[in-house]
Design an enzyme around this catalytic site. Structure first.
Site, PDB file in Angstrom:
ATOM      1  N   ARG A   1      88.515  31.391  62.894  1.00 43.14           N
ATOM      2  CA  ARG A   1      89.269  30.829  62.014  1.00 43.14           C
ATOM      3  C   ARG A   1      90.560  30.090  62.692  1.00 43.14           C
ATOM      4  NH1 ARG A   1      91.255  35.334  57.683  1.00 43.14           N
ATOM      5  NH2 ARG A   1      92.082  33.380  56.772  1.00 43.14           N
TER       6      ARG A   1
ATOM      7  N   ASN B   1      98.832  32.450  52.076  1.00 43.34           N
ATOM      8  CA  ASN B   1      98.134  31.636  53.202  1.00 43.34           C
ATOM      9  C   ASN B   1      98.804  32.237  54.418  1.00 43.34           C
ATOM     10  OD1 ASN B   1      96.328  30.505  51.374  1.00 43.34           O
ATOM     11  ND2 ASN B   1      97.632  28.705  51.475  1.00 43.34           N
TER      12      ASN B   1
ATOM     13  N   ASP C   1      97.938  30.495  57.416  1.00 38.06           N
ATOM     14  CA  ASP C   1      97.747  29.379  58.169  1.00 38.06           C
ATOM     15  C   ASP C   1      98.830  28.358  58.629  1.00 38.06           C
ATOM     16  OD1 ASP C   1      98.477  27.719  55.987  1.00 38.06           O
ATOM     17  OD2 ASP C   1      96.162  27.511  55.439  1.00 38.06           O
TER      18      ASP C   1
ATOM     19  N   HIS D   1     101.282  37.529  53.523  1.00 36.75           N
ATOM     20  CA  HIS D   1     100.192  37.934  54.160  1.00 36.75           C
ATOM     21  C   HIS D   1     100.278  37.853  55.639  1.00 36.75           C
ATOM     22  CE1 HIS D   1      97.557  38.054  50.265  1.00 36.75           C
ATOM     23  NE2 HIS D   1      98.546  39.177  50.413  1.00 36.75           N
TER      24      HIS D   1
ATOM     25  N   CYS E   1     100.822  43.814  68.507  1.00 36.81           N
ATOM     26  CA  CYS E   1     100.189  45.079  69.175  1.00 36.81           C
ATOM     27  C   CYS E   1      99.900  46.084  68.189  1.00 36.81           C
ATOM     28  CB  CYS E   1     101.183  45.382  70.232  1.00 36.81           C
ATOM     29  SG  CYS E   1     100.373  46.824  71.132  1.00 36.81           S
TER      30      CYS E   1
ATOM     31  N   CYS F   1     102.473  49.262  70.095  1.00 36.13           N
ATOM     32  CA  CYS F   1     103.940  49.000  70.168  1.00 36.13           C
ATOM     33  C   CYS F   1     104.557  48.307  69.206  1.00 36.13           C
ATOM     34  CB  CYS F   1     104.471  48.741  71.463  1.00 36.13           C
ATOM     35  SG  CYS F   1     104.055  47.177  72.064  1.00 36.13           S
TER      36      CYS F   1
ATOM     37  N   CYS G   1      97.408  44.449  74.782  1.00 38.35           N
ATOM     38  CA  CYS G   1      98.792  44.286  74.974  1.00 38.35           C
ATOM     39  C   CYS G   1      99.436  44.468  76.349  1.00 38.35           C
ATOM     40  CB  CYS G   1      99.619  45.432  74.129  1.00 38.35           C
ATOM     41  SG  CYS G   1     101.448  45.143  74.181  1.00 38.35           S
TER      42      CYS G   1
ATOM     43  N   GLY H   1      95.903  27.297  43.636  1.00 37.20           N
ATOM     44  CA  GLY H   1      95.053  27.591  44.496  1.00 37.20           C
ATOM     45  C   GLY H   1      95.043  28.953  44.712  1.00 37.20           C
TER      46      GLY H   1
HETATM   47  P1  NAD Z   1      90.696  32.990  47.100  1.00 39.20           P
HETATM   48  O1  NAD Z   1      89.747  32.570  48.373  1.00 39.20           O
HETATM   49  O2  NAD Z   1      90.205  34.086  46.577  1.00 39.20           O
HETATM   50  O3  NAD Z   1      90.726  31.898  46.077  1.00 39.20           O
HETATM   51  C1  NAD Z   1      90.826  30.325  46.367  1.00 39.20           C
HETATM   52  C2  NAD Z   1      91.336  29.848  45.009  1.00 39.20           C
HETATM   53  O4  NAD Z   1      91.482  28.248  45.382  1.00 39.20           O
HETATM   54  C3  NAD Z   1      90.004  29.850  44.063  1.00 39.20           C
HETATM   55  O5  NAD Z   1      90.390  30.216  42.696  1.00 39.20           O
HETATM   56  C4  NAD Z   1      89.670  28.206  43.952  1.00 39.20           C
HETATM   57  O6  NAD Z   1      89.219  27.863  42.671  1.00 39.20           O
HETATM   58  C5  NAD Z   1      90.904  27.441  44.340  1.00 39.20           C
HETATM   59  N1  NAD Z   1      90.733  26.049  44.875  1.00 39.20           N
HETATM   60  C6  NAD Z   1      89.837  25.774  45.482  1.00 39.20           C
HETATM   61  N2  NAD Z   1      89.866  24.599  45.918  1.00 39.20           N
HETATM   62  C7  NAD Z   1      91.098  24.230  45.303  1.00 39.20           C
HETATM   63  C8  NAD Z   1      92.035  22.947  45.232  1.00 39.20           C
HETATM   64  N3  NAD Z   1      91.471  21.921  46.059  1.00 39.20           N
HETATM   65  N4  NAD Z   1      93.182  22.982  44.742  1.00 39.20           N
HETATM   66  C9  NAD Z   1      93.430  24.004  43.868  1.00 39.20           C
HETATM   67  N5  NAD Z   1      92.940  25.126  43.916  1.00 39.20           N
HETATM   68  C10 NAD Z   1      91.811  25.393  44.600  1.00 39.20           C
HETATM   69  O7  NAD Z   1      92.057  32.915  47.970  1.00 39.20           O
HETATM   70  P2  NAD Z   1      93.331  33.519  47.536  1.00 39.20           P
HETATM   71  O8  NAD Z   1      93.642  33.870  46.107  1.00 39.20           O
HETATM   72  O9  NAD Z   1      94.568  32.989  48.222  1.00 39.20           O
HETATM   73  O10 NAD Z   1      93.333  35.089  48.136  1.00 39.20           O
HETATM   74  C11 NAD Z   1      92.580  35.570  49.261  1.00 39.20           C
HETATM   75  C12 NAD Z   1      93.062  35.993  50.389  1.00 39.20           C
HETATM   76  O11 NAD Z   1      92.557  35.022  51.235  1.00 39.20           O
HETATM   77  C13 NAD Z   1      94.613  35.837  50.591  1.00 39.20           C
HETATM   78  O12 NAD Z   1      95.122  37.138  50.998  1.00 39.20           O
HETATM   79  C14 NAD Z   1      94.804  34.740  51.798  1.00 39.20           C
HETATM   80  O13 NAD Z   1      95.730  35.310  52.916  1.00 39.20           O
HETATM   81  C15 NAD Z   1      93.392  34.820  52.347  1.00 39.20           C
HETATM   82  N6  NAD Z   1      92.996  33.523  52.886  1.00 39.20           N
HETATM   83  C16 NAD Z   1      93.967  32.577  53.254  1.00 39.20           C
HETATM   84  C17 NAD Z   1      93.539  31.337  53.914  1.00 39.20           C
HETATM   85  C18 NAD Z   1      94.621  30.308  54.415  1.00 39.20           C
HETATM   86  O14 NAD Z   1      95.507  30.643  55.143  1.00 39.20           O
HETATM   87  N7  NAD Z   1      94.353  28.996  54.517  1.00 39.20           N
HETATM   88  C19 NAD Z   1      92.192  30.984  53.869  1.00 39.20           C
HETATM   89  C20 NAD Z   1      91.015  32.176  53.313  1.00 39.20           C
HETATM   90  C21 NAD Z   1      92.002  33.030  52.851  1.00 39.20           C
HETATM   91 ZN    ZN Z   2     101.981  47.232  72.790  1.00 43.71          ZN
END
Ligand code: NAD
Ligand code: ZN
Length: 249
Positions: A73, A105, A107, A122, A130, A133, A151, A191
């Site tokens: 990732r 997200n 990222d 998140h 770590c 610690c 660590c 999203g």
């Molecule tokens: P999810 O994967 O459960 O849902 C993604 C949602 O995005 C879906 O409902 C889908 O229909 C929608 N979607 C897809 N393409 C889209 C677009 N172009 N525009 C708008 N909507 C769109 O993700 P979530 O609800 O964020 O929850 C799951 C967990 O996944 C979270 O805790 C998150 O931390 C983690 N996660 C994060 C990332 C990241 O940081 N990029 C990636 C994957 C998962």
């Molecule tokens: Zn440590």
């Protein structure tokens, strides 16, 4: 080609009237930056569901496997750039003094696009923590030579500084997000499949407090019944249109 904004016209009117806005984003916002969502078909890694990898139990059982998932990732995140949806949200923040951005997200693409203070519910995949610690460090910028990394201070295993399934959210981030939902006049959900608690409950908290809820997601979600307007299209398409509509008003 311009998008028909009529499903969320009241949303624009509220913003023009200066009502405080809170925005909750999820993995869908980063999908068009090439980062797979969890629920999409490309969210599987090596045949494993994220729910079976992103847990404390999985890390205790097989830390190398969990780290291989995160190294995969991280490679994707390092190569990713903010898309038009991230940029539009940063522009909105600059235009609207009363806007709070809350993200699930991990990222950091909202920051990369210029959002100043996103509430990261998140955590971030771009930091290590770590498990002994608790010291937090930036990720090294390249894969670790050996997994799991340890660590330097105490020798315990490092883990990504993210919230795993079954773990508590960072207290401060959750409090700030809840406050933003409660004091918002308008709440926009973008999203997210809205199935991962407790972040998924923020829309409900906002609605109960009298906020008007709107949604942008190409698919129907559990938020839809709460939402006054749902935009069934991609975030990168509609968010820049919202910015344009506000700029020209
Ligand atoms: P999810 O994967 O459960 O849902 C993604 C949602 O995005 C879906 O409902 C889908 O229909 C929608 N979607 C897809 N393409 C889209 C677009 N172009 N525009 C708008 N909507 C769109 O993700 P979530 O609800 O964020 O929850 C799951 C967990 O996944 C979270 O805790 C998150 O931390 C983690 N996660 C994060 C990332 C990241 O940081 N990029 C990636 C994957 C998962
Ligand atoms: Zn440590």
């Amino acid at each position: 080609m311009s998008v028909d904004l009529s499903p969320i016209r009241p949303f624009l009117d509220e913003l023009k009237a200066g009502r405080p806005l809170a925005v909750l984003t999820g993995a869908g916002v980063s999908a068009e930056s090439g980062l797979p969502t969890f629920r999409g078909a490309d969210g599987l890694w090596d045949g494993n569901r994220p729910e079976d990898l992103a847990t404390p139990e999985a890390f205790a059982r097989d830390p190398v496997k969990v780290w291989r998932f995160y190294e995969w990732r991280r490679e994707k995140v390092r190569a990713a750039k903010p898309n038009a949806a991230h940029v539009a949200l940063a522009t909105l923040e600059a235009m609207l003094p009363q806007m709070t951005l809350i993200t699930q997200n991990v990222d950091e693409l909202h920051r990369a696009a210029g959002s100043r203070n996103p509430i990261e519910l998140h955590g971030s995949i771009m930091r290590d923590r770590c498990s002994g610690c608790g010291v937090v460090t930036p990720e090294p910028g390249a894969p670790f030579p050996e997994l799991p990394p340890l660590c330097r201070r105490c020798g315990a295993r490092l883990r990504p500084d993210v919230v795993w399934f079954g773990e508590m959210l960072p207290e401060r981030a959750w409090r700030d997000a809840e406050d933003a939902a409660l004091s918002s006049g308008v709440f926009l959900v973008v999203g997210t499949s809205a199935v991962v608690a407790p972040a998924s409950s923020l829309g409900l908290i906002a609605a109960r407090a009298g906020s008007r809820v709107f949604e942008i997601n190409p698919e129907a979600t559990p938020i839809a019944p709460l939402a006054e307007g749902s935009f069934r299209t991609s975030a990168s398409e509609v968010l820049p249109e919202i910015v344009r509509a506000l700029e020209s008003s």
